[in-house]
Design a protein around this motif. Sequence first.
Motif, mmCIF file in Angstrom:
data_model
loop_
_atom_site.group_PDB
_atom_site.id
_atom_site.type_symbol
_atom_site.label_atom_id
_atom_site.label_comp_id
_atom_site.label_asym_id
_atom_site.label_seq_id
_atom_site.Cartn_x
_atom_site.Cartn_y
_atom_site.Cartn_z
ATOM 1 N N GLU A 15 80.876 113.249 26.775
ATOM 2 C CA GLU A 15 79.787 112.334 27.117
ATOM 3 C C GLU A 15 80.193 111.573 28.368
ATOM 4 O O GLU A 15 81.347 111.162 28.489
ATOM 5 N N TYR A 17 79.864 108.237 30.549
ATOM 6 C CA TYR A 17 79.411 106.851 30.411
ATOM 7 C C TYR A 17 78.960 106.269 31.758
ATOM 8 O O TYR A 17 78.249 105.276 31.802
ATOM 9 N N SER A 18 79.453 106.850 32.840
ATOM 10 C CA SER A 18 79.037 106.421 34.180
ATOM 11 C C SER A 18 79.450 107.538 35.134
ATOM 12 O O SER A 18 79.946 108.578 34.696
ATOM 13 N N TYR A 22 84.217 109.234 31.613
ATOM 14 C CA TYR A 22 83.729 110.268 30.707
ATOM 15 C C TYR A 22 84.603 110.341 29.467
ATOM 16 O O TYR A 22 85.774 109.965 29.485
ATOM 17 N N PHE A 148 80.001 100.558 27.758
ATOM 18 C CA PHE A 148 80.032 101.615 26.746
ATOM 19 C C PHE A 148 80.724 101.061 25.494
ATOM 20 O O PHE A 148 81.450 100.077 25.562
ATOM 21 N N TRP A 149 80.465 101.681 24.373
ATOM 22 C CA TRP A 149 81.105 101.395 23.081
ATOM 23 C C TRP A 149 80.834 99.991 22.539
ATOM 24 O O TRP A 149 81.539 99.544 21.632
#
Length: 314
Positions: A15, A17-18, A22, A148-149
């Motif tokens: 995935e 994230y920006s 990754y 993220f997260w």
Amino acid sequence: MAQAEQAGFRIVAREDYSDVTYMLEVAHPLMAKAARPGQFVIVMEHEHGERIPLTIADFSRERGTITLVIQAVGKTTREMQANCKAGTTLYALVGPMGIPSHIGKAKKVVCVGGGLGVAPVYPQARAYKESGAYVIGVIGFRNRDLMFWEDKFAAVCDELIICTDDGSAGIKGLVTEGIKQALAKHSDIDEVVAIGPPIMMKGCAETTRPHGVKTIVSLNPVMVDGTGMCGGCRVKIGEQVKFACVDGPDFDGHQVDFDDLMKRLVRYKRAEHDALERWQESCRIRADTVIDLKAAVLGNEAEIPIDIQPSTDG
Ligand SMILES: Cc1cc2nc3c(=O)[nH]c(=O)nc-3n(C[C@H](O)[C@H](O)[C@H](O)COP(=O)(O)OP(=O)(O)OC[C@H]3O[C@@H](n4cnc5c(N)ncnc54)[C@H](O)[C@@H]3O)c2cc1C
Ligand code: FES
């Protein structure tokens, strides 16, 4: 230590994230079983690749996987960003390495992650929660788009303070602002764990120092062998010299000589820059080759052997 036992380690999910961050989820049941918060692996993406240390940002014993969150900063991490997809394999994966984080009897803990550091501090936040501690998460990003997260943290934290440099989400300011807020609200914090760039960890340690709150940081010096043999990851902790790969990577933030660490981290800048330039140039040549081949194929399909493909090796 779980050793490589097959030709490659399958990436089961990726995935992004920006543009630069990754996530890779890698199948390795033995590693997933052995991994503890705070540990890391050494990865080689392909046979001729550089060995790089990466923190085990998450592990699932049920799925038999470990999760790596990577920032593309130089040749190897950008090469991995280009090549590693779900279904491809990593050539080598050694670990878990380093001393696991000490999840003691602390009753109230602040877990601080700055930027990419959000990923490695997550397993510690979860472990503290599982041990019964009251967990305050402080996670910081430059802006909302890089976040993220936050959902994973929300699930394991009793309180979550989000900080962004530009104020586009949470409070405006650095993670040190979040720590100050937590310290002002709670006079009984036992421990702060901070992971992120050295300058951020230094700031966190200086924020907690006057309060006398134990502060653990995870150091990221340049590592080569990861076994305590080469001396590459030497760090100064108080009056002592330690090797982060075998004595850490967690250390008492109030004892760390961050200025020495930051000086050592930029020592190889020239060589790293040259390696990145060489790789980018080889990518450009390969891309040109593909264009030339395509043009040739379109021009005269019959004359081009079908097995001519530009190499994908680095
Ligand atoms: C214990 C530990 C855990 C880490 N965990 C993560 C992680 O989870 N995610 C992540 O993105 N990065 C992590 N890093 C940093 C990561 O290893 C480097 O970003 C990577 O090696 C850079 O390689 P490069 O070729 O892409 O960049 P380069 O251009 O070679 O280097 C860019 C910068 O990365 C650092 N670096 C370079 N080589 C190494 C090396 N062999 N060991 C350590 N640092 C190096 C240096 O600061 C360098 O200036 C960790 C480092 C350590 C020591
Ligand atoms: S990486 Fe060689 S001693 Fe730590």
